[in-house]
Scaffold this motif. Structure first.
Motif, PDB file in Angstrom:
ATOM      1  N   VAL A 152       0.884  -1.695  -0.235  1.00  0.00           N
ATOM      2  CA  VAL A 152       0.430  -0.105   0.373  1.00  0.00           C
ATOM      3  C   VAL A 152       0.909   1.160   0.449  1.00  0.00           C
ATOM      4  O   VAL A 152       0.455   2.212  -1.085  1.00  0.00           O
ATOM      5  CB  VAL A 152      -0.942   0.382   1.717  1.00  0.00           C
ATOM      6  N   PHE A 153       1.919   1.517   0.829  1.00  0.00           N
ATOM      7  CA  PHE A 153       2.576   2.631   0.920  1.00  0.00           C
ATOM      8  C   PHE A 153       3.192   2.457  -0.184  1.00  0.00           C
ATOM      9  O   PHE A 153       3.450   3.970  -1.088  1.00  0.00           O
ATOM     10  CB  PHE A 153       3.895   2.045   1.896  1.00  0.00           C
ATOM     11  N   ILE A 154       4.563   1.402  -1.200  1.00  0.00           N
ATOM     12  CA  ILE A 154       4.995   1.592  -2.393  1.00  0.00           C
ATOM     13  C   ILE A 154       3.824   1.763  -3.111  1.00  0.00           C
ATOM     14  O   ILE A 154       3.765   3.424  -3.892  1.00  0.00           O
ATOM     15  CB  ILE A 154       5.542   0.335  -2.423  1.00  0.00           C
ATOM     16  N   GLY A 155       2.718   2.153  -3.386  1.00  0.00           N
ATOM     17  CA  GLY A 155       1.791   2.212  -3.918  1.00  0.00           C
ATOM     18  C   GLY A 155       1.285   3.098  -3.915  1.00  0.00           C
ATOM     19  O   GLY A 155       1.449   4.622  -5.506  1.00  0.00           O
ATOM     20  N   PHE A 156       0.757   3.912  -2.856  1.00  0.00           N
ATOM     21  CA  PHE A 156       0.082   5.767  -2.695  1.00  0.00           C
ATOM     22  C   PHE A 156       2.268   6.155  -3.277  1.00  0.00           C
ATOM     23  O   PHE A 156       1.964   7.612  -4.136  1.00  0.00           O
ATOM     24  CB  PHE A 156       0.658   5.351  -1.122  1.00  0.00           C
ATOM     25  N   ALA A 157       3.397   5.899  -2.767  1.00  0.00           N
ATOM     26  CA  ALA A 157       4.363   6.280  -2.601  1.00  0.00           C
ATOM     27  C   ALA A 157       4.798   6.847  -4.704  1.00  0.00           C
ATOM     28  O   ALA A 157       4.434   7.823  -5.055  1.00  0.00           O
ATOM     29  CB  ALA A 157       4.996   6.491  -2.686  1.00  0.00           C
ATOM     30  N   ALA A 158       4.353   5.526  -5.305  1.00  0.00           N
ATOM     31  CA  ALA A 158       4.293   5.422  -6.539  1.00  0.00           C
ATOM     32  C   ALA A 158       3.432   6.670  -6.964  1.00  0.00           C
ATOM     33  O   ALA A 158       4.156   7.832  -8.222  1.00  0.00           O
ATOM     34  CB  ALA A 158       4.747   4.345  -6.989  1.00  0.00           C
ATOM     35  N   LEU A 159       2.455   6.346  -6.910  1.00  0.00           N
ATOM     36  CA  LEU A 159       1.962   7.331  -7.351  1.00  0.00           C
ATOM     37  C   LEU A 159       1.972   8.578  -7.621  1.00  0.00           C
ATOM     38  O   LEU A 159       1.689  10.190  -7.704  1.00  0.00           O
ATOM     39  CB  LEU A 159      -0.018   7.147  -7.617  1.00  0.00           C
ATOM     40  N   ILE A 219       8.500 -13.009  -2.739  1.00  0.00           N
ATOM     41  CA  ILE A 219       9.838 -12.267  -1.449  1.00  0.00           C
ATOM     42  C   ILE A 219       9.532 -13.131   0.160  1.00  0.00           C
ATOM     43  O   ILE A 219       8.050 -13.009   0.492  1.00  0.00           O
ATOM     44  CB  ILE A 219       8.686 -10.783  -1.193  1.00  0.00           C
ATOM     45  N   ALA A 220       9.880 -13.359   0.475  1.00  0.00           N
ATOM     46  CA  ALA A 220      10.178 -14.058   1.266  1.00  0.00           C
ATOM     47  C   ALA A 220      10.100 -15.796   1.647  1.00  0.00           C
ATOM     48  O   ALA A 220       8.955 -16.366   2.408  1.00  0.00           O
ATOM     49  CB  ALA A 220      10.524 -13.700   2.707  1.00  0.00           C
ATOM     50  N   GLY A 221       9.684 -16.429   0.517  1.00  0.00           N
ATOM     51  CA  GLY A 221       8.724 -17.505   0.464  1.00  0.00           C
ATOM     52  C   GLY A 221       7.569 -16.765   0.030  1.00  0.00           C
ATOM     53  O   GLY A 221       6.231 -18.280   0.143  1.00  0.00           O
ATOM     54  N   HIS A 222       6.968 -15.926   0.399  1.00  0.00           N
ATOM     55  CA  HIS A 222       5.341 -15.995  -0.504  1.00  0.00           C
ATOM     56  C   HIS A 222       5.323 -14.843  -1.731  1.00  0.00           C
ATOM     57  O   HIS A 222       6.045 -14.143  -2.019  1.00  0.00           O
ATOM     58  CB  HIS A 222       5.185 -14.308   0.948  1.00  0.00           C
ATOM     59  N   PRO A 223       4.270 -15.566  -2.066  1.00  0.00           N
ATOM     60  CA  PRO A 223       4.061 -15.488  -3.712  1.00  0.00           C
ATOM     61  C   PRO A 223       3.360 -14.249  -3.816  1.00  0.00           C
ATOM     62  O   PRO A 223       2.248 -13.712  -2.868  1.00  0.00           O
ATOM     63  CB  PRO A 223       3.419 -16.654  -4.427  1.00  0.00           C
ATOM     64  N   VAL A 224       3.752 -12.680  -4.221  1.00  0.00           N
ATOM     65  CA  VAL A 224       3.410 -11.350  -3.806  1.00  0.00           C
ATOM     66  C   VAL A 224       3.215 -10.930  -5.156  1.00  0.00           C
ATOM     67  O   VAL A 224       3.642 -10.556  -6.310  1.00  0.00           O
ATOM     68  CB  VAL A 224       4.129 -10.189  -3.477  1.00  0.00           C
ATOM     69  N   MET A 225       1.708 -10.707  -5.488  1.00  0.00           N
ATOM     70  CA  MET A 225       2.048  -9.297  -6.827  1.00  0.00           C
ATOM     71  C   MET A 225       1.844  -8.886  -6.828  1.00  0.00           C
ATOM     72  O   MET A 225       1.697  -7.607  -6.298  1.00  0.00           O
ATOM     73  CB  MET A 225      -0.191 -10.345  -7.244  1.00  0.00           C
ATOM     74  N   LEU A 226       2.075  -7.908  -8.099  1.00  0.00           N
ATOM     75  CA  LEU A 226       2.636  -6.440  -8.111  1.00  0.00           C
ATOM     76  C   LEU A 226       1.672  -5.439  -7.761  1.00  0.00           C
ATOM     77  O   LEU A 226       1.223  -4.709  -9.158  1.00  0.00           O
ATOM     78  CB  LEU A 226       3.995  -6.438  -8.586  1.00  0.00           C
ATOM     79  N   GLN A 227       0.449  -5.778  -7.402  1.00  0.00           N
ATOM     80  CA  GLN A 227      -0.555  -4.065  -7.830  1.00  0.00           C
ATOM     81  C   GLN A 227      -1.014  -4.763  -6.295  1.00  0.00           C
ATOM     82  O   GLN A 227      -1.062  -5.780  -5.434  1.00  0.00           O
ATOM     83  CB  GLN A 227      -1.710  -5.297  -8.567  1.00  0.00           C
ATOM     84  N   VAL A 228      -1.468  -3.442  -5.895  1.00  0.00           N
ATOM     85  CA  VAL A 228      -1.443  -2.908  -4.704  1.00  0.00           C
ATOM     86  C   VAL A 228      -3.386  -4.519  -3.924  1.00  0.00           C
ATOM     87  O   VAL A 228      -2.585  -4.918  -2.855  1.00  0.00           O
ATOM     88  CB  VAL A 228      -2.496  -2.066  -3.995  1.00  0.00           C
TER      89      VAL A 228
END
Lengths: 411, 190
Positions: A28-35, A119-128
């Motif tokens: 959420v933070f990365i999405g906010f900062a990127a926008l 990321i650390a064994g968790h599959p993370v979608m690159l969308q918030v």
């Protein structure tokens, strides 16, 4: 609960643990900062590109190539006096800017900007977020941001903002219909509402992109409708400077004005990203087989496509004259809505069987002919009746109207 | 019937949505300014959308926001602003004679109907899913898919009838709103 979440996002496959929670918050933070970062660059980019097209220099004082101009403007707006008009409805006046900013932020959360990384064994979608309603969230949020504009105009307690608010409500609702219809076409072809699935369905090459797969028409309709939805030129009758001073935000100053400004540019970026997601395969593109950095390339593809559309919006603003209000309504109701509806039926037919597709195409052409005839008839009526004002050049002068009235009295 | 233990997040979500709905509903009635009433209505609709999401009815939640909050209340506001009725109204005058009596009777009938409905059916008493047998819908496939299948197969007739009804309403509204000019007025113009 857990199983349901796992169908939406593989991150939640093993329940919601602390690690998962932290990953979500970081996203959420990365999405906010990127926008936010993108908005700063976008404002600079728009001003610079426009001034290049108009043979001006544009911002150049703050930072290299004037890059810090936006920051300087933002700081200035923060320290300005916050005015509240005497006639304003205080609560609504303060509420309205947030009704514009929050939907703009939420809409960006459904945009997939890359594939799935570990990321650390968790599959993370690159969308918030990847809600099951997916693209409907965008429609819902654009419905909410209409309120921001309407209420801002109404609560100012001033004439021009109110006119702008009425225009905005009519315009944004009209174009939402065409917008929804093209989204239905995309969803029909994909079989899912989720943006992740929409992008995944287009990931097998350029020929699978919805731009080509659905024919060019839905893309063109979507591009026009979304420009109108954003109130960007050439559809910016809502804030037409020569007619309405500044439109719905005439009475706003300081931080509240900055919020409107911010939301407008956030929406421009988000909608470029949504077009890329729906029609150009989102992060799909050629990925070279380099170990460890393969995940970077989808993001780069996404950025390249999005910047392309952001530039297109700037170009629209520089190149196209503003539409008149009745032209805007005619385009929306008489052209785009029938076109998108007809095309949706044809696509639906072809999805079942080619023969159905051709049958649908024949029916749509028939309906189109009838509709054209109806428009021609209606046009003839409108021109003979004086309920709608003719163009300025052909409008009878007040004296002539008066004489026509008095002459009739004598008869 | 009633689930033995509720998870804390579920309870919190329910309380939030209930609060939104109640505050919104009271606000619609209590505020004098029509625009504020419309805003309260949006709040209530949002609360309902949150409640839908808590029940895993995502599609209904989205449609709730898009159709009701996004279109219908905007039209309310449009009318309020366009006709300039955005000022205080006197509630002393009855526009129609005997309006209050009829309103009271209507409320009584509605409440009686609701009570009968609540008493006779069990799906409002705390079962998780809204299905005829009190069982949750099949898990695995997405609920949008299930809803689509249900609407276009089992309930196709009702769906098409509703669509036809709406079209008739739209055509009727256009016909009523359209001002026809009389022929002689047109003649004198040219």
């Amino acid at each position: 609960m857990t199983s349901w979440l796992a169908t939406v996002d593989p991150l939640f496959a093993h329940g919601v643990t602390w690690a998962v929670l932290i990953i979500v918050i970081v996203k959420v933070f990365i999405g906010f900062a990127a926008l936010m970062g993108a908005v700063t660059v976008m404002i600079w980019f728009e001003r610079k590109a426009i001034s290049d097209m108009q043979s001006r220099i544009g911002p150049q004082r703050w930072g290299p190539f004037g890059l810090f101009q936006t920051l300087a403007d933002g700081l200035k707006l923060f320290f300005k006096e916050d005015l509240l008009p005497a006639e304003a409805d205080r609560f609504v006046f303060k509420l309205a800017p947030y009704l514009v900013v929050v939907p703009a932020l939420i809409t960006f959360s459904i945009v997939p900007i890359g594939g799935t990384v570990d990321i650390a064994g968790h599959p993370v979608m690159l969308q918030v977020a990847n809600p099951p309603i997916g693209i409907l969230l965008m429609l819902a949020m654009s419905g909410i941001s209409v309120y921001g504009v309407i209420l801002a105009g109404w609560s100012s307690g001033s004439k021009y903002p109110l006119m702008s608010a009425v225009r905005a409500s009519a315009q944004m609702i009209s174009y939402e219909a065409a917008l929804g219809m093209t989204i239905v076409t995309v969803v029909l072809a994909t079989g899912s509402l989720s943006t992740h699935d929409i992008v995944a369905a287009q990931s097998h090459g350029v020929w699978h992109w919805n731009l080509i797969r659905l024919g060019i028409v839905p893309f063109v309709v979507f591009l026009i409708a979304i420009t109108a939805e954003l109130n960007r030129p050439p559809f910016d009758v809502v804030e037409a400077e020569t007619e309405l001073v500044g439109g719905f935000h005439t009475e706003y100053s300081s931080f509240r004005f900055a919020q409107f400004f911010l939301a407008e540019f956030m929406n421009t970026i988000t909608m470029s990203a949504i077009i890329v997601t729906l029609f150009l395969g989102g992060p799909a593109g050629w990925v070279p087989n380099i170990p460890h950095v393969r995940w970077v390339f989808p993001i780069l593809w996404f950025l390249v496509k999005t910047i392309g559309f952001a530039f297109a919006y700037v170009w629209f603003r520089a190149a196209l004259p503003r539409l008149r209000y009745d032209q805007l309504m005619n385009l929306g109701w008489k052209r785009l809505i029938p076109l998108s509806l007809g095309w949706m039926l044809i696509v639906a037919g072809f999805l079942i069987r080619p023969s159905w597709g051709f049958l649908m195409a024949a029916l749509v052409i028939l309906a189109w002919t009838v509709l054209t005839r109806a428009f021609a008839l209606g046009q003839g009526r409108e021109e003979s009746a004086d309920s709608i004002l003719p163009p300025v050049g052909e409008r009878p002068l007040p004296g002539r109207v008066l004489r026509a009235w008095t002459d009739r009295e004598k008869d | 019937m009633i689930a033995t233990a509720y998870a804390i997040p579920d309870v919190l979500v329910f309380l939030t949505s209930a609060l939104l709905i109640l505050v919104g509903a009271v606000g619609v009635l209590a505020t004098r300014n029509p625009v504020h009433s419309a805003l309260s209505l949006i709040l209530a609709l949002f609360g309902v959308a949150v409640a839908f999401i808590a029940q895993s009815a995502d599609f209904l939640a989205a449609v709730q926001i898009i159709v009701y909050a996004g279109a219908i209340v905007v039209l309310f506001l449009f009318v309020i602003m366009f006709l300039g009725v955005d000022r205080r109204e006197t509630v002393r005058v009855e526009p129609l004679v005997g309006q209050r009596v009829f309103a009271g009777v209507g409320v009584l009938i509605t409440v009686a109907g609701l009570i009968t409905l609540f008493a006779r059916s069990h799906w409002v008493t705390g079962a998780i899913a809204v299905s005829s047998s009190g069982q949750p819908l099949a898990t695995g496939s997405k609920n949008v898919t299930q809803l689509g299948t249900a609407v276009f197969t089992t309930y196709l007739f009702a769906f098409e009838a509703t669509a036809a009804l709406l079209i008739v309403a739209v055509v009727g509204a256009v016909l009523l709103a359209r001002r026809e000019r009389s022929v002689d007025a047109e003649g004198s113009q040219s």
